[in-house]
Every structure is written in C-alpha cells, then in structure tokens.
Enzyme design. Structure first.
Site, mmCIF file in Angstrom:
data_model
loop_
_atom_site.group_PDB
_atom_site.id
_atom_site.type_symbol
_atom_site.label_atom_id
_atom_site.label_comp_id
_atom_site.label_asym_id
_atom_site.label_seq_id
_atom_site.Cartn_x
_atom_site.Cartn_y
_atom_site.Cartn_z
ATOM 1 N N LYS A 71 -33.110 -15.114 6.692
ATOM 2 C CA LYS A 71 -33.230 -13.837 7.415
ATOM 3 C C LYS A 71 -31.999 -12.967 7.144
ATOM 4 O O LYS A 71 -32.096 -11.738 7.030
ATOM 5 C CB LYS A 71 -33.391 -14.117 8.916
ATOM 6 C CG LYS A 71 -33.359 -12.900 9.817
ATOM 7 C CD LYS A 71 -34.636 -12.068 9.774
ATOM 8 C CE LYS A 71 -34.495 -10.808 10.635
ATOM 9 N NZ LYS A 71 -35.697 -10.015 10.725
ATOM 10 N N THR A 80 -33.570 -13.918 16.018
ATOM 11 C CA THR A 80 -32.614 -13.800 14.909
ATOM 12 C C THR A 80 -31.258 -14.199 15.465
ATOM 13 O O THR A 80 -30.666 -13.468 16.262
ATOM 14 C CB THR A 80 -32.570 -12.366 14.359
ATOM 15 O OG1 THR A 80 -33.890 -11.989 13.955
ATOM 16 C CG2 THR A 80 -31.631 -12.270 13.170
ATOM 17 N N LYS A 107 -26.314 -6.317 15.426
ATOM 18 C CA LYS A 107 -26.218 -7.742 15.786
ATOM 19 C C LYS A 107 -26.470 -8.602 14.534
ATOM 20 O O LYS A 107 -25.722 -9.519 14.233
ATOM 21 C CB LYS A 107 -27.239 -8.072 16.868
ATOM 22 C CG LYS A 107 -27.209 -9.522 17.252
ATOM 23 C CD LYS A 107 -28.508 -10.195 17.622
ATOM 24 C CE LYS A 107 -29.818 -9.725 17.195
ATOM 25 N NZ LYS A 107 -30.812 -10.744 16.897
HETATM 26 P P1 NAP Z 1 -36.588 -7.448 23.328
HETATM 27 O O1 NAP Z 1 -37.811 -6.590 23.395
HETATM 28 O O2 NAP Z 1 -35.302 -6.907 23.840
HETATM 29 O O3 NAP Z 1 -36.933 -8.809 24.113
HETATM 30 C C1 NAP Z 1 -35.972 -9.788 24.332
HETATM 31 C C2 NAP Z 1 -36.594 -10.890 25.168
HETATM 32 O O4 NAP Z 1 -35.615 -11.901 25.394
HETATM 33 C C3 NAP Z 1 -37.057 -10.426 26.546
HETATM 34 O O5 NAP Z 1 -38.206 -11.163 26.892
HETATM 35 C C4 NAP Z 1 -35.875 -10.792 27.428
HETATM 36 O O6 NAP Z 1 -36.221 -10.992 28.786
HETATM 37 C C5 NAP Z 1 -35.481 -12.105 26.793
HETATM 38 N N1 NAP Z 1 -34.090 -12.465 27.103
HETATM 39 C C6 NAP Z 1 -32.977 -11.849 26.636
HETATM 40 N N2 NAP Z 1 -31.874 -12.451 27.113
HETATM 41 C C7 NAP Z 1 -32.306 -13.473 27.892
HETATM 42 C C8 NAP Z 1 -31.650 -14.467 28.652
HETATM 43 N N3 NAP Z 1 -30.305 -14.527 28.691
HETATM 44 N N4 NAP Z 1 -32.407 -15.347 29.327
HETATM 45 C C9 NAP Z 1 -33.757 -15.286 29.284
HETATM 46 N N5 NAP Z 1 -34.437 -14.367 28.575
HETATM 47 C C10 NAP Z 1 -33.721 -13.469 27.886
HETATM 48 O O7 NAP Z 1 -36.314 -7.943 21.837
HETATM 49 P P2 NAP Z 1 -37.335 -8.078 20.603
HETATM 50 O O8 NAP Z 1 -37.426 -6.779 19.900
HETATM 51 O O9 NAP Z 1 -38.575 -8.759 21.053
HETATM 52 O O10 NAP Z 1 -36.473 -9.040 19.646
HETATM 53 C C11 NAP Z 1 -36.357 -10.424 19.921
HETATM 54 C C12 NAP Z 1 -35.667 -11.099 18.722
HETATM 55 O O11 NAP Z 1 -36.432 -10.877 17.540
HETATM 56 C C13 NAP Z 1 -34.248 -10.570 18.451
HETATM 57 O O12 NAP Z 1 -33.427 -11.629 18.028
HETATM 58 C C14 NAP Z 1 -34.479 -9.587 17.324
HETATM 59 O O13 NAP Z 1 -33.325 -9.422 16.500
HETATM 60 C C15 NAP Z 1 -35.612 -10.254 16.557
HETATM 61 N N6 NAP Z 1 -36.444 -9.344 15.772
HETATM 62 C C16 NAP Z 1 -36.888 -8.177 16.309
HETATM 63 C C17 NAP Z 1 -37.678 -7.321 15.524
HETATM 64 C C18 NAP Z 1 -38.184 -6.000 16.090
HETATM 65 O O14 NAP Z 1 -38.698 -5.188 15.298
HETATM 66 N N7 NAP Z 1 -38.082 -5.746 17.390
HETATM 67 C C19 NAP Z 1 -37.999 -7.675 14.211
HETATM 68 C C20 NAP Z 1 -37.561 -8.879 13.705
HETATM 69 C C21 NAP Z 1 -36.774 -9.708 14.487
HETATM 70 P P3 NAP Z 1 -36.265 -9.737 29.822
HETATM 71 O O15 NAP Z 1 -37.638 -9.173 29.714
HETATM 72 O O16 NAP Z 1 -35.986 -10.358 31.146
HETATM 73 O O17 NAP Z 1 -35.188 -8.775 29.396
#
Ligand code: NAP
Length: 304
Positions: A189, A114, A257
């Site tokens: 979104k 997102t 965010k």
């Molecule tokens: P998350 O569990 O915090 O995972 C984030 C991922 O991105 C991890 O693999 C992290 O790597 C990687 N990452 C972050 N910064 C990075 C960087 N600078 N360089 C390389 N890798 C990086 O987040 P998530 O819940 O999966 O969400 C991911 C996206 O989907 C977000 O934009 C969120 O808003 C969206 N989203 C989430 C949900 C939900 O329910 N969680 C629902 C809809 C949309 P590391 O493992 O090394 O930290």
C-alpha cells in the site's frame, strides 16, 4: 451514510463474520458481506452508525450489532476491521474489550486499515500467541470502490490465513492478493501511495500549465488520455481538477497520514524518496489552505 451498490457475489459457504469500524469504507464493505449472505456482527465506536447499518442490512440473515469489539468478535470465523490509524487499530484489537480477547481458536483477524508494517507484525505476533491468525490487508479503490464492491486488497500473512479470508473478502473486492509475509500488504500500500503522490503532482502541473497556456484542457485530457500520459488519476480526476472541484473521496489528511507511514518506513529501509517527501510538504500547504478534507487532487490548488 455510505450507500452500498449490490453486485454479483461469488458463490461459497456462508460465514459468521464481524466488522469493526463502519466509516466511509467499512460501512459499505460490511454491507457487501451481508448482501453476499454472511452473518455479520458490526461494531462502531459511535453507535449511530451501527444502528443505521443494522436498519439497512440486519433483516435478511441475522446480522446484528455489538457493544464492544470483543463481543462482536465472539464466534466469528473472520473478524474484519477498518479504522483510522495504528493507535485506533490497537484500541479495537488489544485490551480487555479488544477483538483478540473475544475470538475463537483459529479465527482470522483481517485488518483493512492503512497502518504501519510494524503494527501489522505486532498484531500478527499477538494473534499467533493466542492461537489466532492475522492478515494485514489495506485497500485501494477509494469510497467508490468500497460502495461498488470493487476494492483492490493487498495482503500480508500466512497462506492458510489468506486462503480462509480471500473468498469472503471478494464480496467487497475485485482482487485480493497475498504479497508476502506479515507486513507485506502495508508495504505494498505504501508503494501504491508513492505512485499516487508523484503522479498527482505531475498531473497538477500539467493541467495548471495547460490552463495558463489558454488550452481547452478538457479536450486536451481526452486526447492525451488515449496515449502514454493516461492514468487512473487523469481519467477519474482530470476534468474535476480542471473544474476546481475537490469533493471526490480520499482526503488530504488521510494522504498525509499515509505519506508519514511511507517516510517512516523509508528511514528504516534506506530507500530514497525525494519527490514523495516534497509532495508530502505540498499536501501540508493544502492543509494550511483549509483543504484537510479536500480530495488528494487538490494539489493543483497550490499552483493557482
Ligand atoms: P472514516 O470514515 O474516518 O472511518 C473511520 C472509522 O474508524 C470509523 O468507524 C471510526 O469510528 C473508527 N475509529 C476511529 N478511531 C477509532 C478508535 N480509536 N476506536 C474505535 N473506532 C475508531 O475513515 P475511512 O475513510 O473509512 O478510512 C478508514 C481506513 O481506510 C483509513 O486507514 C484510511 O486511510 C483507509 N482508506 C481510506 C480510503 C478512502 O477513500 N476513504 C481509501 C483507501 C484506504 P467513529 O464512527 O466512532 O468515528
């Protein structure tokens, strides 16, 4: 680590794909791609997650992990990505070790982060200059949707790029829809998040009111959930809000965010979002109460 619940996968040719970012969402999404028969090369900044992913999925069809986004992208027909925000996205896609530098001509980069519509359009332009394609494809459906392969994916980009990624992305989705040119997926979104912000505040006020009035709110929610007040939030979060439980996925930090992206975009396009701006501040209150990682239904905590 996130579990991935196998489902019935759409028939179709097997592809060589990459997946960058094995977080709460990306880990099971990449898992579904492997279970659907694709050869998946994964990259995660913290190697422990890609090691765990390979231990779970790499056996069957040659899936593997790579040390950089560029290496992961080499030879892939489609490179999927799901990281945190605009800056993270730039880190995994641009620069010498970024995915764009490794992709083969004509390949498609699909971003499920997102992020802003402007970063989507920048990446679309950067991909085009290199003879590549880009689709912004943020998702709705949360952790459970990712684990069950039932996400809703909102896409922006060229029809040819969409046609290439859509059948493959169905491995982790229940609907993948093209909504317009580059950036349209991110804008859709934002519409989704505006709906959720107002709705969750309304539901919070309703439940807090009912409890204050001494009603059995679980019973009330059963009844009004069969009428015009029904919503996904009421069905899935109503009773957990009554029980004061907030450990159900999408975190307040992430919502702030997303609402920041929404309010920035509204400044650009002139849309008026008085309630969304207010709810954004309510979420800031929840952060100050220690609720950064609580799920978004924790808005009700401000009212207790
Ligand atoms: P998350 O569990 O915090 O995972 C984030 C991922 O991105 C991890 O693999 C992290 O790597 C990687 N990452 C972050 N910064 C990075 C960087 N600078 N360089 C390389 N890798 C990086 O987040 P998530 O819940 O999966 O969400 C991911 C996206 O989907 C977000 O934009 C969120 O808003 C969206 N989203 C989430 C949900 C939900 O329910 N969680 C629902 C809809 C949309 P590391 O493992 O090394 O930290």
């Amino acid at each position: 680590m996130s579990s991935t619940n196998p489902k019935s996968y759409p028939a179709g040719p097997s592809h060589r794909v990459a997946f960058l970012g094995l977080g709460v969402m990306g880990y099971p999404m990449a898992g579904h791609l492997a279970l659907a028969g694709h050869q998946v090369t994964v990259y995660n900044r913290t190697p422990a997650k890609s090691i765990a992913w390979c231990a779970e999925f790499a056996g069957s069809n040659g899936s593997q992990r790579a040390a950089t986004p560029r290496q992961a992208a080499q030879g892939a027909d489609i490179v999927f990505c799901c990281v945190g925000n605009d800056a993270d996205l730039a880190q995994v896609t641009l620069g010498a070790d970024g995915a764009l530098a490794g992709m083969k001509p004509g390949a498609v980069l699909v971003d499920h982060t997102t992020a802003s519509a402007s970063v989507a359009r920048e990446l679309y332009g950067a991909a085009k200059n290199l003879g590549l394609q880009f689709v912004d494809a943020p998702v709705s459906g949360g952790q459970a949707g990712a684990q069950n392969g039932a996400l809703t994916v909102m896409c922006g980009g060229d029809p040819a790029a969409f046609d290439a990624m859509q059948p493959v992305a169905m491995a982790f989705s229940k609907a993948v829809t093209l909504l317009g040119a580059s950036g349209a997926g991110q804008l859709a979104k934002m519409v989704n998040q505006i709906c959720i912000a107002g709705l969750v505040q309304g539901l919070s006020e309703a439940i807090a009111f009912g409890q204050q009035a001494g009603l059995d709110m679980n019973q009330v929610l059963e009844v009004i959930g069969k009428g015009a007040a029904q919503s996904w939030q009421l069905d899935n979060r109503g009773k957990t809000m009554v029980a004061d439980k907030f450990d159900f996925g999408f975190a307040v930090d992430w919502m702030r965010k997303d609402l920041g992206l929404v309010l920035d975009e509204a400044k650009r396009n002139g849309a008026r979002l008085p309630v969304t701006a207010l709810v954004d501040q309510f979420y800031a209150d929840v952060q100050h109460m220690g609720g950064k990682r609580w799920d978004t239904s924790s808005l009700i905590r401000r009212l207790r």
